[in-house]
Design a protein around this motif. Sequence first.
Motif, PDB file in Angstrom:
ATOM      1  N   GLY A 156       2.027   9.079  -7.191  1.00 36.42           N
ATOM      2  CA  GLY A 156       3.304   9.053  -6.490  1.00 36.42           C
ATOM      3  C   GLY A 156       3.106   8.832  -4.999  1.00 36.42           C
ATOM      4  O   GLY A 156       2.072   9.188  -4.445  1.00 36.42           O
ATOM      5  N   LEU A 157       4.071   8.216  -4.350  1.00 35.82           N
ATOM      6  CA  LEU A 157       3.995   8.010  -2.905  1.00 35.82           C
ATOM      7  C   LEU A 157       5.386   7.862  -2.325  1.00 35.82           C
ATOM      8  O   LEU A 157       6.366   7.605  -3.038  1.00 35.82           O
ATOM      9  N   GLY A 158       5.470   8.037  -1.004  1.00 37.44           N
ATOM     10  CA  GLY A 158       6.717   7.852  -0.278  1.00 37.44           C
ATOM     11  C   GLY A 158       6.510   6.854   0.852  1.00 37.44           C
ATOM     12  O   GLY A 158       5.381   6.497   1.171  1.00 37.44           O
ATOM     13  N   LEU A 181       3.172   4.471   4.470  1.00 38.36           N
ATOM     14  CA  LEU A 181       3.163   4.980   3.104  1.00 38.36           C
ATOM     15  C   LEU A 181       2.231   6.179   3.014  1.00 38.36           C
ATOM     16  O   LEU A 181       1.155   6.174   3.597  1.00 38.36           O
ATOM     17  N   PHE A 182       2.627   7.182   2.271  1.00 40.96           N
ATOM     18  CA  PHE A 182       1.884   8.436   2.212  1.00 40.96           C
ATOM     19  C   PHE A 182       2.009   9.025   0.808  1.00 40.96           C
ATOM     20  O   PHE A 182       2.890   8.604   0.036  1.00 40.96           O
ATOM     21  N   PRO A 183       1.152   9.989   0.434  1.00 40.52           N
ATOM     22  CA  PRO A 183       0.096  10.639   1.204  1.00 40.52           C
ATOM     23  C   PRO A 183      -1.274  10.113   0.793  1.00 40.52           C
ATOM     24  O   PRO A 183      -1.377   9.228  -0.058  1.00 40.52           O
ATOM     25  N   ARG A 184      -2.328  10.682   1.375  1.00 38.88           N
ATOM     26  CA  ARG A 184      -3.678  10.472   0.879  1.00 38.88           C
ATOM     27  C   ARG A 184      -3.899  11.471  -0.251  1.00 38.88           C
ATOM     28  O   ARG A 184      -3.596  12.650  -0.107  1.00 38.88           O
ATOM     29  N   ILE A 192      -8.793   8.611  -3.210  1.00 41.23           N
ATOM     30  CA  ILE A 192      -7.967   7.425  -3.421  1.00 41.23           C
ATOM     31  C   ILE A 192      -6.825   7.480  -2.417  1.00 41.23           C
ATOM     32  O   ILE A 192      -5.953   8.344  -2.498  1.00 41.23           O
ATOM     33  N   ASP A 193      -6.852   6.606  -1.450  1.00 36.78           N
ATOM     34  CA  ASP A 193      -5.836   6.599  -0.397  1.00 36.78           C
ATOM     35  C   ASP A 193      -4.711   5.665  -0.810  1.00 36.78           C
ATOM     36  O   ASP A 193      -4.845   4.450  -0.729  1.00 36.78           O
ATOM     37  N   VAL A 194      -3.609   6.235  -1.270  1.00 37.19           N
ATOM     38  CA  VAL A 194      -2.502   5.394  -1.731  1.00 37.19           C
ATOM     39  C   VAL A 194      -1.613   4.946  -0.577  1.00 37.19           C
ATOM     40  O   VAL A 194      -0.730   4.121  -0.764  1.00 37.19           O
ATOM     41  N   GLY A 195      -1.836   5.501   0.600  1.00 35.81           N
ATOM     42  CA  GLY A 195      -0.959   5.182   1.723  1.00 35.81           C
ATOM     43  C   GLY A 195      -1.571   4.235   2.720  1.00 35.81           C
ATOM     44  O   GLY A 195      -2.547   3.539   2.451  1.00 35.81           O
ATOM     45  N   GLY A 196      -0.973   4.216   3.904  1.00 31.13           N
ATOM     46  CA  GLY A 196      -1.449   3.363   4.977  1.00 31.13           C
ATOM     47  C   GLY A 196      -0.306   2.857   5.835  1.00 31.13           C
ATOM     48  O   GLY A 196       0.862   3.218   5.632  1.00 31.13           O
ATOM     49  N   PHE A 197      -0.648   2.008   6.803  1.00 27.72           N
ATOM     50  CA  PHE A 197       0.331   1.392   7.697  1.00 27.72           C
ATOM     51  C   PHE A 197       0.441  -0.087   7.338  1.00 27.72           C
ATOM     52  O   PHE A 197      -0.489  -0.857   7.567  1.00 27.72           O
ATOM     53  N   ASP A 198       1.562  -0.473   6.790  1.00 23.51           N
ATOM     54  CA  ASP A 198       1.765  -1.835   6.294  1.00 23.51           C
ATOM     55  C   ASP A 198       2.548  -2.642   7.334  1.00 23.51           C
ATOM     56  O   ASP A 198       3.684  -2.293   7.671  1.00 23.51           O
ATOM     57  N   VAL A 199       1.952  -3.721   7.839  1.00 27.85           N
ATOM     58  CA  VAL A 199       2.607  -4.625   8.791  1.00 27.85           C
ATOM     59  C   VAL A 199       2.755  -5.982   8.115  1.00 27.85           C
ATOM     60  O   VAL A 199       1.753  -6.546   7.651  1.00 27.85           O
ATOM     61  N   ARG A 200       3.968  -6.510   8.062  1.00 28.88           N
ATOM     62  CA  ARG A 200       4.159  -7.763   7.338  1.00 28.88           C
ATOM     63  C   ARG A 200       5.327  -8.550   7.936  1.00 28.88           C
ATOM     64  O   ARG A 200       6.141  -8.036   8.719  1.00 28.88           O
ATOM     65  N   ALA A 201       5.418  -9.837   7.571  1.00 31.69           N
ATOM     66  CA  ALA A 201       6.490 -10.716   8.014  1.00 31.69           C
ATOM     67  C   ALA A 201       6.774 -11.732   6.914  1.00 31.69           C
ATOM     68  O   ALA A 201       5.917 -12.015   6.070  1.00 31.69           O
ATOM     69  N   GLY A 202       7.991 -12.289   6.945  1.00 27.93           N
ATOM     70  CA  GLY A 202       8.334 -13.253   5.915  1.00 27.93           C
ATOM     71  C   GLY A 202       9.741 -13.794   6.071  1.00 27.93           C
ATOM     72  O   GLY A 202      10.320 -13.779   7.165  1.00 27.93           O
TER      73      GLY A 202
END
Length: 207
Positions: A156-158, A181-184, A192-202
């Motif tokens: 699960g993640l948020g 996205l979190f948590p670790r 298993i790190d399911v999160g992180g900082f997602d930077v994107r464009a489109g």
Amino acid sequence: MKKLLFFLSVGLLLSAHVKSQQSMSKSCAKEYVCCFDDFQDARFNLAFSSGYVFKHSDHNFREVYGLGMGNIFTADFCYKLCDSPWGFGAKASYWLAFGKTTFLQRHTWLQEVPVIAYVRLSKDFDRGVRLYGSLGGGFAYIREKSYLGHVQQVRGLGEVEAGFMYPVHHHLSIFSAFRYLFPRQKHDSIKIDVGGFDVRAGLTVYF
């Protein structure tokens, strides 16, 4: 006489050119206003984007995969409530990273597929920019493959996301987003790190 005719001809050509430019400017302005009105009135947004996911600081992960994972593809569908800044939607991503094990330097790869449902609040500004923020939750399918075997998990993640959109043509806008996205989490003795900082464009298709 010839000089007079020459200057008159040049004057007429310049006058016609100025009128043409003014007409084109008015036409472009009307088209932009129409485009922005369509954007504000749109109820559905379908966005496609790519980017990069910077993982939380984790020594073991970075020794194998580096700073993070490529966000190969994210699809995001949002429904905006009528005459309201609120909306809701869902998104799915495909993240991928390649690396080498620390001991034998054997090739390994990691993929994550986060699926999120969210609530969004947006604000439109005069120049056509729309800012938004969203809060959501869901799960991530995680799979890692190396010479040691396969590891598969569902966690699960948020997420918290902020971004902006800008209409560039009828039913088409550009956008950029940043989300956390979190948590670790852990399974067995492996992080298993399911999160992180997602930077994107489109691009976004609105209708």
